[in-house]
Design an enzyme around this catalytic site. Structure first.
Site, PDB file in Angstrom:
ATOM      1  N   THR B  40       0.804  -1.211   0.000  1.00 25.31           N
ATOM      2  CA  THR B  40       0.000   0.000   0.000  1.00 25.31           C
ATOM      3  C   THR B  40       0.831   1.252   0.000  1.00 25.31           C
ATOM      4  OG1 THR B  40      -1.792  -1.020   1.181  1.00 25.31           O
ATOM      5  CG2 THR B  40      -1.445   1.278   1.660  1.00 25.31           C
ATOM      6  N   ASP B  56      -3.986   4.734  -1.702  1.00 29.00           N
ATOM      7  CA  ASP B  56      -4.238   4.130  -3.014  1.00 29.00           C
ATOM      8  C   ASP B  56      -5.362   3.123  -2.845  1.00 29.00           C
ATOM      9  OD1 ASP B  56      -2.535   1.110  -3.486  1.00 29.00           O
ATOM     10  OD2 ASP B  56      -2.553   2.198  -1.587  1.00 29.00           O
ATOM     11  N   ARG B  58      -5.292  -0.373  -4.192  1.00 27.35           N
ATOM     12  CA  ARG B  58      -4.984  -1.733  -4.669  1.00 27.35           C
ATOM     13  C   ARG B  58      -4.812  -2.680  -3.484  1.00 27.35           C
ATOM     14  NH1 ARG B  58       0.078  -2.841  -8.598  1.00 27.35           N
ATOM     15  NH2 ARG B  58      -1.410  -2.280 -10.194  1.00 27.35           N
ATOM     16  N   LYS B  72      -9.314   2.020   1.740  1.00 27.79           N
ATOM     17  CA  LYS B  72      -8.349   1.878   2.822  1.00 27.79           C
ATOM     18  C   LYS B  72      -8.500   2.960   3.885  1.00 27.79           C
ATOM     19  CE  LYS B  72      -5.187  -0.281  -0.322  1.00 27.79           C
ATOM     20  NZ  LYS B  72      -3.859  -0.389  -0.870  1.00 27.79           N
ATOM     21  N   GLY B  86      -1.023  -3.126   5.539  1.00 28.61           N
ATOM     22  CA  GLY B  86      -0.698  -4.405   6.150  1.00 28.61           C
ATOM     23  C   GLY B  86      -1.746  -5.428   5.759  1.00 28.61           C
ATOM     24  N   SER B 168       4.097  -0.206   1.711  1.00 29.53           N
ATOM     25  CA  SER B 168       5.252  -0.535   0.870  1.00 29.53           C
ATOM     26  C   SER B 168       5.656   0.647  -0.003  1.00 29.53           C
ATOM     27  CB  SER B 168       4.952  -1.762   0.011  1.00 29.53           C
ATOM     28  OG  SER B 168       3.819  -1.517  -0.788  1.00 29.53           O
ATOM     29  N   ASP B 205       5.796   1.938  -6.857  1.00 30.47           N
ATOM     30  CA  ASP B 205       5.753   0.755  -6.013  1.00 30.47           C
ATOM     31  C   ASP B 205       4.785  -0.247  -6.627  1.00 30.47           C
ATOM     32  OD1 ASP B 205       4.053  -0.139  -3.040  1.00 30.47           O
ATOM     33  OD2 ASP B 205       5.949  -0.974  -3.757  1.00 30.47           O
ATOM     34  N   SER B 208       1.360  -0.961  -4.755  1.00 28.35           N
ATOM     35  CA  SER B 208       0.292   0.039  -4.735  1.00 28.35           C
ATOM     36  C   SER B 208      -0.157   0.293  -6.154  1.00 28.35           C
ATOM     37  CB  SER B 208       0.781   1.354  -4.137  1.00 28.35           C
ATOM     38  OG  SER B 208       1.533   1.122  -2.983  1.00 28.35           O
TER      39      SER B 208
END
Lengths: 230, 267
Positions: B40, B56, B58, B72, B86, B168, B205, B208
């Site tokens: 994330t 984000d 995803r 999220k 997480g 991440s 990343d 994400s």
């Protein structure tokens, strides 16, 4: 009270391999072959580059697309090109696609006990001018097929290819022709759509799509299409 | 080992009884089931009039995207929101738990909730589970004492910051924040910076991706920077006969259905 046993998993020590991700696809037609691969090179959760070519022209009717560990793939491509050059000096002609397929298989098996981390799809025209595709595993087991895909997104693409290209069973006798009846432009359209779909769900596939077409006129890079960059 | 057994009430926390069995299974080659993580990018920043949170959309299961547009940003209280990174199940469970506890607390005290209350409940819960509840959170809100922004780590430690990133993609987002953050930004500048930071996470990343959600008031799908690049105009034909039918069993249900006239229900 005794100390309780702690179950731990061994952390891996240094590995000579890394997976740079990506997906490759090839489709054989009656008189053409379409080979395509995405353009993303990644490691772990990071992107190394968005415009890396996974496709390599080995002979004038033979193209290799590989995903996996790109360092091993570079070494493999160099090896095959060198052997092809020797062949041309000795036989005064280019290698045919079936001959190159056998050479690739032997080269991979030669390193059976420290393999090339390379998942290959070989595409081109056979000696009769019909499209041919060969799929490989990492140690050289290969088979001529009508279409194939390898890489991180291949599990997402293969079911769609199986459904749309109606693959006949290789066990049938007499052997049925595996090449697709689709026209060249229809096959290119299918490849584009399939990659756009795989990019939605596979994090290692994306950025761009490189399509190469091999037909009687030779090898031409059809185009580079944009894919999602996230 | 003492043999006297005192029946104690069940304590909280996880039971690790099955770890030995799981270790044995893994040795035999059984793969443990993957769980869904939100690999994330989540961010928060303090601006002139309050807090902006961003995330984000995803959710991943290993290398596969399992949800392209998940939410999220969780609501803890009308004035407190929380982004979670997480394990998706952990972030949702922990934020739901805190949200209901705070609601009961509001009824008991008759006052608006404070961000520090949510923070204390979250950190003591996570600390008790010793990091096994894999939830990394960015908690932000405005209460009577002013705007507050906190990060909470899975082991229970917290930071109080003017701008924060987790997940991440946090490094990519923090790079944006560190170079462009100023104190007392306006709302528009703040939202723009949050979108840039999340965008940086989305494009750099692999964990994400997809769309950007924002929160001052809830801006769901504030930006959609990733449209699908190609749709085949031919469409797909799934002809009959592709899937082999092995057996067919037809049970006419009319015979099993009995219509009985009855009395109306008593009120």
């Amino acid at each position: 009270m005794g100390a309780t046993e702690v179950i731990t998993q061994r952390q891996s020590t240094w590995s000579p391999y890394d997976n740079n991700g990506g997906t490759c696809v090839a489709i054989a037609g009656a008189n053409y072959c379409v080979i395509a691969a995405d353009r993303r090179m990644s490691t772990g959760y990071s992107i190394l580059t968005r415009d890396y070519s996974k496709i390599c022209k080995l002979a004038d009717k033979c193209v290799l697309a590989s995903s996996g560990f790109q360092a091993d793939i570079k070494a493999l491509q160099k090896n095959l090109s060198a052997r092809h050059l020797i062949y041309q000096h000795q036989h005064n002609k280019q290698m045919s696609c079936p001959a190159m397929a056998q050479l690739l298989s032997n080269t991979l098996y030669y390193k059976r006990f420290f393999p090339y981390y390379s998942f290959n799809v070989l595409g081109g025209l056979d000696s009769e001018g019909k499209g041919c595709v060969y799929t490989y595993d990492a140690v050289g087991s290969y088979e001529r097929v009508g279409y194939g895909s390898q890489g991180t997104g291949s599990t997402l693409m293969m079911p769609v290819l199986d459904n749309q290209l109606k693959s006949p069973s290789p066990l049938l006798l007499p052997a049925k022709d595996a090449t697709t009846p689709l026209s060249e432009s229809e096959a290119v359209d299918l490849v584009k759509d399939i990659f756009a779909s795989a990019t939605e769900r596979d994090i290692y596939t994306g950025d761009g799509l490189e399509i190469v077409v091999v037909n009687a006129e030779g090898i031409r890079r059809e185009e580079i299409m944009e894919l999602r960059k996230d | 080992m003492a043999s006297a057994e005192i029946s104690l009430p069940p304590k909280g926390g996880f039971s690790f009884d099955l770890c030995k069995r799981n270790g044995m299974l893994v040795k035999k080659g059984v793969e443990p089931p993957k769980f869904r993580k939100t690999g994330t990018t989540i961010v928060g920043l303090v601006f002139k009039d309050g807090i902006i949170l961003g995330a984000d959309t995803r959710a991943t299961e290993g290398p596969i995207v399992c949800d392209k547009n998940c939410e999220k940003i969780h609501c803890i209280a009308p004035n407190i929101y929380c982004c979670g990174a997480g394990t998706a199940a952990d972030t949702e469970a922990v934020t739901d738990m805190v949200s209901s506890q705070l609601e009961l607390h509001r009824y008991a005290t008759g006052r608006k909730s404070r961000v520090i209350s949510a923070l204390t409940i979250l950190k003591s819960h996570l600390s008790g589970y010793q990091g096994y509840v894999s939830a990394a959170l960015v908690l932000g809100g405005v209460d009577v004492t002013g705007p507050h922004l906190h990060t909470i780590y899975p082991h229970g430690s917290t930071d109080s910051l003017p701008f924060a990133t987790m997940g991440s993609g946090s490094l990519a987002a923090m790079a944006m924040f560190e170079s462009r953050y100023r104190e007392f930004m306006t709302r528009e500048e703040g939202i723009k910076l949050v979108c840039e930071a999340i965008g940086s996470g989305i494009f750099n990343d692999l964990g994400s991706g997809s769309n950007i959600d924002g929160q001052t008031e809830y801006l769901r799908n504030h930006q959609l920077p990733n449209p699908r690049t190609y749709v085949s105009s031919r469409g797909y034909l799934f002809a009959k006969g592709h899937t082999e039918v092995l057996s067919t069993k037809i049970i006419p249900l009319r015979e099993k259905l009995q219509v009985i006239e009855g009395d109306a229900m008593e009120e």
